[in-house]
Design a protein around this motif. Sequence first.
Motif, mmCIF file in Angstrom:
data_model
loop_
_atom_site.group_PDB
_atom_site.id
_atom_site.type_symbol
_atom_site.label_atom_id
_atom_site.label_comp_id
_atom_site.label_asym_id
_atom_site.label_seq_id
_atom_site.Cartn_x
_atom_site.Cartn_y
_atom_site.Cartn_z
ATOM 1 N N LEU A 192 34.652 46.838 63.411
ATOM 2 C CA LEU A 192 34.178 47.299 64.718
ATOM 3 C C LEU A 192 35.368 47.375 65.656
ATOM 4 O O LEU A 192 36.121 46.407 65.791
ATOM 5 N N THR A 193 35.531 48.523 66.296
ATOM 6 C CA THR A 193 36.585 48.706 67.293
ATOM 7 C C THR A 193 35.943 49.065 68.626
ATOM 8 O O THR A 193 35.197 50.041 68.712
ATOM 9 N N ILE A 194 36.206 48.259 69.642
ATOM 10 C CA ILE A 194 35.685 48.517 70.984
ATOM 11 C C ILE A 194 36.812 49.072 71.849
ATOM 12 O O ILE A 194 37.882 48.465 71.960
ATOM 13 N N LEU A 195 36.580 50.228 72.434
ATOM 14 C CA LEU A 195 37.572 50.892 73.279
ATOM 15 C C LEU A 195 37.037 50.950 74.709
ATOM 16 O O LEU A 195 36.055 51.632 74.974
ATOM 17 N N ASP A 196 37.659 50.230 75.607
ATOM 18 C CA ASP A 196 37.214 50.204 77.003
ATOM 19 C C ASP A 196 38.058 51.188 77.812
ATOM 20 O O ASP A 196 39.223 50.940 78.113
ATOM 21 N N LYS A 197 37.449 52.318 78.174
ATOM 22 C CA LYS A 197 38.152 53.366 78.920
ATOM 23 C C LYS A 197 37.510 53.606 80.287
ATOM 24 O O LYS A 197 37.541 54.710 80.819
ATOM 25 N N ARG A 198 36.939 52.553 80.865
ATOM 26 C CA ARG A 198 36.301 52.709 82.176
ATOM 27 C C ARG A 198 37.317 53.080 83.256
ATOM 28 O O ARG A 198 37.037 53.897 84.131
ATOM 29 N N LYS A 199 38.474 52.476 83.213
ATOM 30 C CA LYS A 199 39.489 52.748 84.235
ATOM 31 C C LYS A 199 39.931 54.206 84.187
ATOM 32 O O LYS A 199 40.095 54.859 85.227
ATOM 33 N N GLU A 200 40.105 54.732 82.980
ATOM 34 C CA GLU A 200 40.590 56.104 82.822
ATOM 35 C C GLU A 200 39.518 57.150 83.128
ATOM 36 O O GLU A 200 39.823 58.324 83.317
ATOM 37 N N THR A 201 38.253 56.739 83.160
ATOM 38 C CA THR A 201 37.169 57.712 83.353
ATOM 39 C C THR A 201 36.437 57.517 84.674
ATOM 40 O O THR A 201 35.331 58.017 84.858
ATOM 41 N N ASP A 202 37.045 56.804 85.589
ATOM 42 C CA ASP A 202 36.418 56.539 86.885
ATOM 43 C C ASP A 202 36.730 57.670 87.859
ATOM 44 O O ASP A 202 37.400 57.483 88.877
ATOM 45 N N LYS A 203 36.247 58.854 87.529
ATOM 46 C CA LYS A 203 36.496 60.028 88.370
ATOM 47 C C LYS A 203 35.379 61.041 88.147
ATOM 48 O O LYS A 203 34.830 61.165 87.038
ATOM 49 N N ALA A 204 35.036 61.771 89.192
ATOM 50 C CA ALA A 204 33.904 62.700 89.135
ATOM 51 C C ALA A 204 34.124 63.811 88.123
ATOM 52 O O ALA A 204 33.168 64.301 87.513
ATOM 53 N N VAL A 205 35.371 64.222 87.928
ATOM 54 C CA VAL A 205 35.643 65.297 86.983
ATOM 55 C C VAL A 205 35.200 64.912 85.575
ATOM 56 O O VAL A 205 34.890 65.776 84.744
ATOM 57 N N PHE A 206 35.110 63.609 85.314
ATOM 58 C CA PHE A 206 34.634 63.138 84.011
ATOM 59 C C PHE A 206 33.146 62.810 84.036
ATOM 60 O O PHE A 206 32.386 63.242 83.167
ATOM 61 N N THR A 207 32.707 62.036 85.024
ATOM 62 C CA THR A 207 31.333 61.519 85.017
ATOM 63 C C THR A 207 30.277 62.606 85.153
ATOM 64 O O THR A 207 29.122 62.403 84.776
ATOM 65 N N THR A 208 30.641 63.768 85.686
ATOM 66 C CA THR A 208 29.661 64.847 85.850
ATOM 67 C C THR A 208 29.533 65.725 84.604
ATOM 68 O O THR A 208 28.703 66.631 84.570
ATOM 69 N N LEU A 209 30.326 65.455 83.573
ATOM 70 C CA LEU A 209 30.251 66.230 82.335
ATOM 71 C C LEU A 209 29.101 65.743 81.462
ATOM 72 O O LEU A 209 28.643 64.606 81.593
ATOM 73 N N ASN A 210 28.640 66.603 80.538
ATOM 74 C CA ASN A 210 27.670 66.130 79.554
ATOM 75 C C ASN A 210 28.408 65.349 78.465
ATOM 76 O O ASN A 210 29.642 65.318 78.429
ATOM 77 N N ASP A 211 27.660 64.727 77.573
ATOM 78 C CA ASP A 211 28.277 63.826 76.593
ATOM 79 C C ASP A 211 29.289 64.532 75.703
ATOM 80 O O ASP A 211 30.370 64.001 75.421
ATOM 81 N N HIS A 212 28.951 65.729 75.228
ATOM 82 C CA HIS A 212 29.858 66.460 74.340
ATOM 83 C C HIS A 212 31.175 66.773 75.041
ATOM 84 O O HIS A 212 32.266 66.566 74.485
ATOM 85 N N ASN A 213 31.079 67.252 76.274
ATOM 86 C CA ASN A 213 32.293 67.602 77.011
ATOM 87 C C ASN A 213 33.092 66.376 77.437
ATOM 88 O O ASN A 213 34.310 66.460 77.640
ATOM 89 N N LYS A 214 32.413 65.247 77.578
ATOM 90 C CA LYS A 214 33.141 64.013 77.881
ATOM 91 C C LYS A 214 34.086 63.653 76.740
ATOM 92 O O LYS A 214 35.238 63.268 76.967
ATOM 93 N N LEU A 215 33.610 63.776 75.517
ATOM 94 C CA LEU A 215 34.469 63.482 74.369
ATOM 95 C C LEU A 215 35.636 64.460 74.301
ATOM 96 O O LEU A 215 36.776 64.070 74.021
#
Length: 308
Positions: free
Chosen positions: A67-90
């Motif tokens: 199991l590998t846990i990747l915490d990328k909350r800091k890098e994704t704390d921006k509207a340009v990311f959070t407003t995307l759908n799941d596929h586009n987020k990846l």
Amino acid sequence: MDDEEQRLLIFMKNKYKNLMEKNEMQLNDNNFMWNKNNQLHFYSLITNDQYAPIYFFWAKKSNSNKLTILDKRKETDKAVFTTLNDHNKLNFLISHKIISKTILNDSIKKSFSTEMFFENTPKVSFSSYIEKLFNKEFKNSQNYLKNQPDVNIIYEKQIFFESNFHFSNLISGIEDKQFIDELEECIFAYNNAKWYLCASGMGGLIEHLMYLTLKNYSNYYRKHGIRLNSILSNRPTAKDYVRGFKQNPIKIDDRKESFINMLFMARNSISHFNTGRTDKSLCNLMMSGLMDLYNDYYVKSKKYKESL
């Protein structure tokens, strides 16, 4: 793997095995990707979303269970990311080199899923993920197809109460018609697979039960020169109810406070948006939480009131 990843991996494996055994599946059944013949490497990616962080889960075949846990909350704390759908987020994460494309290569398609993120209780999310994964595989198995009933089964309310959450004690123990009416509406939504409606209503029920619990201690507050309204304010919020529970005579500890906050976090996420993640497992979580609040706090408050 670090210690936390190791603990969660063991938890996931035991959960999966228990589901196999409970549903009478052979542990070497090839319909199930984590059968005893296969080793899997699971990935758990934490990112920000519009209102609360979420997990992305997926798995790949491996020489050993990992199991590998990747915490990328800091890098994704921006509207340009959070407003995307799941596929586009990846796609965003890969194109901005936040994660490597190679960790997605050869992933098992049916293993992809998203779950809500709970800071202090990660097992809730990991348990929900494993249940979703197993149920998805079970529905595609021959055992599921040959055992499908010819008619739809409508579960009676009383059967649901007894077999799932033992709500009969709660119903007989709370003499508040409005509360019972609200609960029955949630049960109706649950029995008709209206998970969003059920979970939304459960948030109000949790607040209502906490209010009734505090109200039972009205005499205690009066003796100590405290008005209940001063604890809850005219328009109480989740923070007000938790603050009331942190004071005497209830006085919850930090662990129990985290549990109650987790229930409100789930409620708030549902109230603000619905992206399809709201499902049966989340309703089960909130219903179990309601019963815990009843057994641990309301029953004691009622005994106090009746002793006067």
